[in-house]
Design a protein around this motif. Structure first.
Motif, short mmCIF file in Angstrom:
data_model
loop_
_atom_site.label_atom_id
_atom_site.label_comp_id
_atom_site.label_asym_id
_atom_site.label_seq_id
_atom_site.Cartn_x
_atom_site.Cartn_y
_atom_site.Cartn_z
N GLU A 369 0.83 -1.20 0.00
CA GLU A 369 0.00 0.00 0.00
C GLU A 369 0.86 1.25 0.00
O GLU A 369 1.94 1.27 0.59
CB GLU A 369 -0.88 0.01 1.25
N HIS A 391 -7.45 -5.54 1.16
CA HIS A 391 -6.51 -5.33 2.26
C HIS A 391 -5.64 -4.09 2.00
O HIS A 391 -5.54 -3.21 2.84
CB HIS A 391 -5.62 -6.57 2.43
N GLU A 392 -5.04 -4.04 0.83
CA GLU A 392 -4.12 -2.93 0.56
C GLU A 392 -4.86 -1.59 0.54
O GLU A 392 -4.37 -0.59 1.05
CB GLU A 392 -3.36 -3.15 -0.76
N HIS A 395 -5.57 0.04 3.92
CA HIS A 395 -4.48 0.78 4.57
C HIS A 395 -4.64 2.29 4.41
O HIS A 395 -3.97 3.06 5.10
CB HIS A 395 -3.13 0.35 3.98
N GLU A 414 -1.53 -3.26 10.24
CA GLU A 414 -1.90 -4.51 9.59
C GLU A 414 -3.15 -5.11 10.25
O GLU A 414 -4.01 -5.67 9.57
CB GLU A 414 -0.75 -5.53 9.63
N ALA A 417 -6.00 -3.39 8.85
CA ALA A 417 -6.16 -3.69 7.42
C ALA A 417 -6.69 -5.11 7.21
O ALA A 417 -7.28 -5.41 6.17
CB ALA A 417 -4.86 -3.49 6.67
N TYR A 482 -0.67 -9.16 12.23
CA TYR A 482 -1.84 -9.54 11.44
C TYR A 482 -2.85 -10.37 12.24
O TYR A 482 -4.00 -9.98 12.39
CB TYR A 482 -1.43 -10.36 10.21
ZN LIG Z 1 -0.99 -4.74 4.97
#
Ligand SMILES: [Zn+2]
Length: 633
Positions: A369, A391-392, A395, A414, A417, A482
């Motif tokens: 990102e 996901h990206e 961010h 993360e 995200a 994550y």
């Molecule tokens: Zn990420």
């Protein structure tokens, strides 16, 4: 502030802090920030909060024959801090590939480079020789000792730099993907962050650590040297009439107005059918305000789609995708996925309007990102493409809109995200590209994360979440950043209820939009908005060790009432879900949130059992539990 008085003030502060603030551990740096009023116990930026920023004016030239990029850069650095700075720290990310530098993974020497060549460096009119004793480059930072002067508190400073580097082939998250397709990130000499917590950020770019950047303004001119070399970038294009041919300009304007979608295969262009006005070089002028970074990508043969979309009411985003014409992602309509993801984020979770005027999904390698641009590898299956793209793009909210320090607290970036688009990913995956419901037995994304949590929780790889992430690698890094953080946000959402959780999260984003919140600003904002003392929860999940492990036992008290006892063996607060199955096949379900573990390690409750009970099961696929052996009766 006079150092002698600081301990006295700290002592005074302890006496005046509300009770809940005393029952949470706070590192010294944060306590000092409270004394200086740059942070506050209600989670808002303090009355004396400050942050520095820059205005970057960059003229860069990309040479597609030599694969070199060179630039002239003027920076106006606004020192808003109350400190005179005796040194200046400039990040030179490209030094990552110099031989002998420390890296989080080993590189093939054939891709090593010389890093960034500094041809000129002037600070407030004083010239510095790049190889003099006042200028050191220990890792990926260039540290300039301003022995003759300082950057005065409250003053604007002018820095002029001329630089160049060779566009690398193997650099994490950027580089050359074919001879005329590049993702240019980690490129311009960038002033590091000087903040109220630790002063200069000196962490090197070793491959894993990501963002902690000032919110700066960028005015960038990028010169290309080939026809049809399109430049996509952070910010908005200022001079379309100078770079595009008359024919193409009309299509471009239609797409930016949201009237029609631009779809153009640049690999099919030729000299009689050009996008660019000029045959040779073009200068692309982009501007972006208050963004933590500026990147661009370019190619002369990608498939480009673009249209202005409406993310939420009156919230417009110029969305582009730029992919290799034969990319599999195009078959799954990556444009549509990106559009739906942006709409979901803006309207549902976090339910905050998309903060940027543009977004480009560029087809490079891996997944990364940047503000207003993501770098997507090509994905050959639907599920991965949805996960990667959403996901990206998520961010955008963390770490870009809310400028958390991802270098130290990757879970704030993360973790969110992973968490924010979770329901979007589950729904999209369940229905597939053709909108037909797919295999209902397949574990969804959330169940996958719970399974992964169960594998690592309570092992040597599981360290407290507040451990600075720049000190971690491989599994301990990834687990906190994550997996564990996503689970903790789910547990928190369950405990507060979706509405109160969202209200708290939205308030956190609003308070710290364009600023630099620390973990405690997040904790205290949630305490403040939810009107709950959650310090026990933050302490347990973020500062202590333990695991998710509940066990169940039951005692029949009367003919139609059963007392069930659940013991928290692992220590971490997780929800309780109990399913009773009766002999006739019917079921009853009982649930409590993790709040029951605030002051207890044992929880008893009574359920109606008018029919004969066949089995009792503790837990479900969304609740982590490392030891399922003691979850049934
Ligand atoms: Zn990420």
């Amino acid at each position: 502030m006079n150092k002698i008085f600081l301990p006295i003030l700290l002592g005074l502060l302890l006496n005046v802090l509300p009770l809940h603030s005393q029952d949470i551990y706070m590192p010294a740096e944060y306590r000092k920030a409270l004394v200086k009023n740059t942070r506050s116990l209600d989670g808002k930026p303090g009355t004396a909060y400050w942050q520095n920023y820059s205005d970057y004016f960059i003229e860069a030239e990309v040479n597609s024959s030599t694969k070199e990029i060179s630039g002239r850069e003027k920076i106006i650095y606004h020192n808003k801090s109350p400190h005179d700075l005796s040194k200046l720290v400039i990040r030179l990310y490209q030094d990552f590939l110099k031989p002998g530098k420390s890296r989080d993974w080993e590189g093939d020497p054939k891709y090593f480079g010389e890093g960034t060549a500094i041809k000129k460096l002037t600070i407030n009119g004083i010239d510095f020789e790049a190889d003099s004793k006042d200028v050191t480059r220990p890792g990926t930072n260039m540290v300039i000792n301003l022995s003759k002067s300082t950057l005065k508190a409250g003053m604007d400073n002018v820095i002029d730099i001329e630089w160049s580097f060779k566009i690398p082939e193997k650099f994490p998250r950027m580089g050359m993907y074919d001879s005329t397709s590049y993702m240019i990130a980690y490129w311009y000499p960038q002033i590091s962050v000087f903040d109220d917590i630790e002063g200069w950020d000196m962490i090197d770019y070793n491959g894993v650590v990501e963002f902690y950047n000032d919110f700066s303004n960028f005015d960038v001119r990028i010169k290309t040297d080939r026809p049809n070399m399109i430049v996509w970038s952070t910010g908005l294009l200022q001079n379309p009439e100078e770079v595009f041919s008359d024919n193409f300009l009309m299509k471009y304007r239609d797409a930016t107005a949201g009237n029609s979608k631009l779809e153009i295969d640049c690999s099919a262009l030729n000299s009689s059918n050009q996008i660019t006005r000029n045959n040779g070089s073009s200068v692309w002028h982009y501007k972006a305000e208050s963004v933590p970074d500026f990147v661009f990508s370019m190619s002369d043969h990608y498939f480009w789609q673009m249209k202005r979309i409406e993310a939420a009411d009156n919230n417009f985003v110029l969305l582009s995708t730029a992919f290799r014409p034969n990319a599999l992602s195009l078959k799954f309509d990556v444009y549509k996925i990106a559009e739906e993801a942006i709409k979901y984020l803006a309207t549902t979770m976090p339910g905050v309007p998309f903060p940027y005027p543009s977004m480009t999904v560029f087809n490079g390698e891996g997944g990364m990102e940047f503000p207003m641009m993501v770098n997507d590898g090509d994905e050959d299956d639907w599920e991965s493409l949805i996960y990667l793209t959403s996901h990206e793009i998520s961010h955008t909210y963390f770490p870009f809109m809310t400028g958390i320090n991802e270098r130290k607290y990757a879970w704030m970036d993360e973790g969110f995200a992973v968490f924010l688009p979770m329901e979007f990913q589950i729904k999209m995956d369940r229905f597939g590209p053709d909108n037909k419901e797919r295999d209902p037995e397949k574990a969804d994304q959330r169940e996958y994360f719970v399974k992964s949590f169960n594998r690592f929780s309570g092992t040597f790889n599981d360290v407290p979440m507040l451990t600075p992430s720049n000190l971690l690698k491989s599994i301990p890094y990834r687990f906190n950043a994550y997996g564990k953080s996503e689970i903790v946000f789910e547990i928190l959402k369950d405990m507060l209820g979706e509405d109160l959780f969202k209200k708290s999260l939205q308030e956190f984003i609003a308070r710290w939009s364009g600023k630099h919140p620390m973990p405690y600003d997040f904790f205290f904002t949630f305490n403040d908005v939810s009107k709950k003392d959650l310090n026990w929860f933050w302490t347990r999940w973020f500062m202590q060790s333990g695991t998710a492990d509940l066990s169940i036992s039951a005692a029949v008290v009367t003919s139609d009432k059963m007392e069930i006892k659940v013991t928290n063996k692992g220590g971490m607060p997780v929800p309780i879900a109990v399913t009773l199955t009766f002999e006739d096949g019917s079921e009853s379900y009982h649930k409590t949130t993790a709040e029951v573990w605030k002051d207890a390690s044992e929880y008893r409750f009574t359920v109606d059992v008018k029919k004969k009970v066949k089995s009792i099961k503790l837990g479900n696929g969304y609740i982590p539990d490392v030891n399922p052996e003691d979850n049934g009766l």
